[in-house]
Design a protein around this motif. Structure first.
Motif, short mmCIF file in Angstrom:
data_model
loop_
_atom_site.label_atom_id
_atom_site.label_comp_id
_atom_site.label_asym_id
_atom_site.label_seq_id
_atom_site.Cartn_x
_atom_site.Cartn_y
_atom_site.Cartn_z
N UNK A 1 -3.59 10.43 -18.53
CA UNK A 1 -2.54 10.08 -17.33
C UNK A 1 -3.09 9.50 -16.17
N UNK A 2 -4.25 10.24 -15.55
CA UNK A 2 -4.98 9.85 -14.42
C UNK A 2 -5.50 8.33 -14.66
N UNK A 3 -6.14 7.93 -15.88
CA UNK A 3 -7.00 6.79 -15.91
C UNK A 3 -5.69 5.79 -16.02
N UNK A 4 -4.53 6.10 -16.69
CA UNK A 4 -3.38 4.91 -16.75
C UNK A 4 -2.81 4.72 -15.54
N UNK A 5 -2.61 5.78 -14.47
CA UNK A 5 -2.29 5.81 -13.21
C UNK A 5 -3.12 4.78 -12.16
N UNK A 6 -4.50 4.88 -12.65
CA UNK A 6 -5.27 4.31 -11.76
C UNK A 6 -5.16 2.66 -12.20
N UNK A 7 -4.99 2.43 -13.44
CA UNK A 7 -4.86 0.81 -14.00
C UNK A 7 -3.57 0.54 -13.20
N UNK B 1 0.78 -1.43 0.01
CA UNK B 1 0.14 0.01 -0.03
C UNK B 1 0.89 1.29 -0.15
N UNK B 2 2.05 1.24 0.66
CA UNK B 2 2.76 2.43 0.88
C UNK B 2 3.47 2.62 -0.41
N UNK B 3 4.04 1.56 -0.99
CA UNK B 3 4.81 1.72 -2.38
C UNK B 3 3.73 2.24 -3.73
N UNK B 4 2.57 1.59 -3.39
CA UNK B 4 1.58 2.18 -4.50
C UNK B 4 1.13 3.27 -4.26
N UNK B 5 0.79 3.79 -3.01
CA UNK B 5 0.54 5.46 -3.10
C UNK B 5 1.56 6.28 -3.33
N UNK B 6 2.81 6.01 -2.78
CA UNK B 6 3.83 6.77 -3.38
C UNK B 6 4.16 6.97 -4.76
N UNK B 7 3.95 5.67 -5.62
CA UNK B 7 4.48 5.73 -7.04
C UNK B 7 3.17 6.43 -7.50
N UNK B 8 1.96 6.22 -7.12
CA UNK B 8 0.85 6.77 -7.75
C UNK B 8 0.95 8.22 -7.75
N UNK B 9 1.29 8.69 -6.63
CA UNK B 9 1.30 10.40 -6.37
C UNK B 9 2.55 10.96 -7.29
N UNK B 10 3.59 10.26 -6.99
CA UNK B 10 4.96 10.71 -7.61
C UNK B 10 4.97 10.58 -9.20
N UNK B 11 4.08 9.50 -9.53
CA UNK B 11 4.30 9.11 -10.98
C UNK B 11 3.42 9.84 -12.07
N UNK B 12 2.54 10.64 -11.40
CA UNK B 12 1.61 11.36 -12.09
C UNK B 12 2.48 12.45 -12.92
#
Length: 167
Positions: free
Chosen positions: A44-50, A20-31
């Protein structure tokens, strides 16, 4: 409860927490990276969620499959050793998933940027040897000759010796 049950509970808590920690960090910073890759915030938001969903499915699936252990766990020390081995594998899977995501997205981004360029990345320096050079002016009636003239080496005059070749 024996040591093996405590090890399983600690393994689940640590693995799910790390995921959970890695997923939220990558999701937030990967945008920022995804917006640059796709040049479209909505996409970009849709691909990020996928990517986050796929990340959870792959990693939590691996955590569930790798949870079982056939090793005998007679002591707390052996439980900690087995636990660290399992957590290390989870971290390696997280790292490999992240590497491949970034690698393929960056490859897509470079291809898109290359397609947008109007000119080659470097100007041509010259021609490769062996290619005949085109004459500067067309032949009669604007036609290019079929075989360009190749300059010949001047032959030495009779009775003279050619100059020595450079060393």
């Amino acid at each position: 409860m024996d040591h093996k049950v405590w090890m399983y509970l600690a393994y689940l808590a640590i693995s799910v927490g790390l995921t959970v920690w890695v997923a939220t960090t990558l999701s937030r910073n990967g945008m920022v990276f995804l917006e640059d890759v796709f040049q479209d915030t909505k996409l970009a938001k849709a691909v990020n969620q996928l990517l986050v969903m796929g990340f959870y499915l792959l990693n939590l699936g691996y955590v569930a499959v790798a949870m079982t252990s056939t090793a005998s766990i007679p002591t707390a020390a052996k439980a900690l050793e087995t636990l660290s081995w399992k957590i290390g594998l989870v971290l390696l899977v997280l790292g490999v998933l992240h590497f491949f995501n970034v690698f393929f997205l960056n490859r897509y981004r470079r291809g898109r940027l290359r397609a947008q360029q109007q000119q080659p990345p470097l100007p041509p320096i010259g021609r490769l040897p062996g290619h005949p050079q085109q004459p500067q002016n067309p032949g009669p009636a604007g036609n290019w000759p079929s075989h360009p003239a190749v300059p010949e080496r001047p032959s030495p005059r009779p009775g003279t010796t050619p100059p020595p070749a450079p060393a």
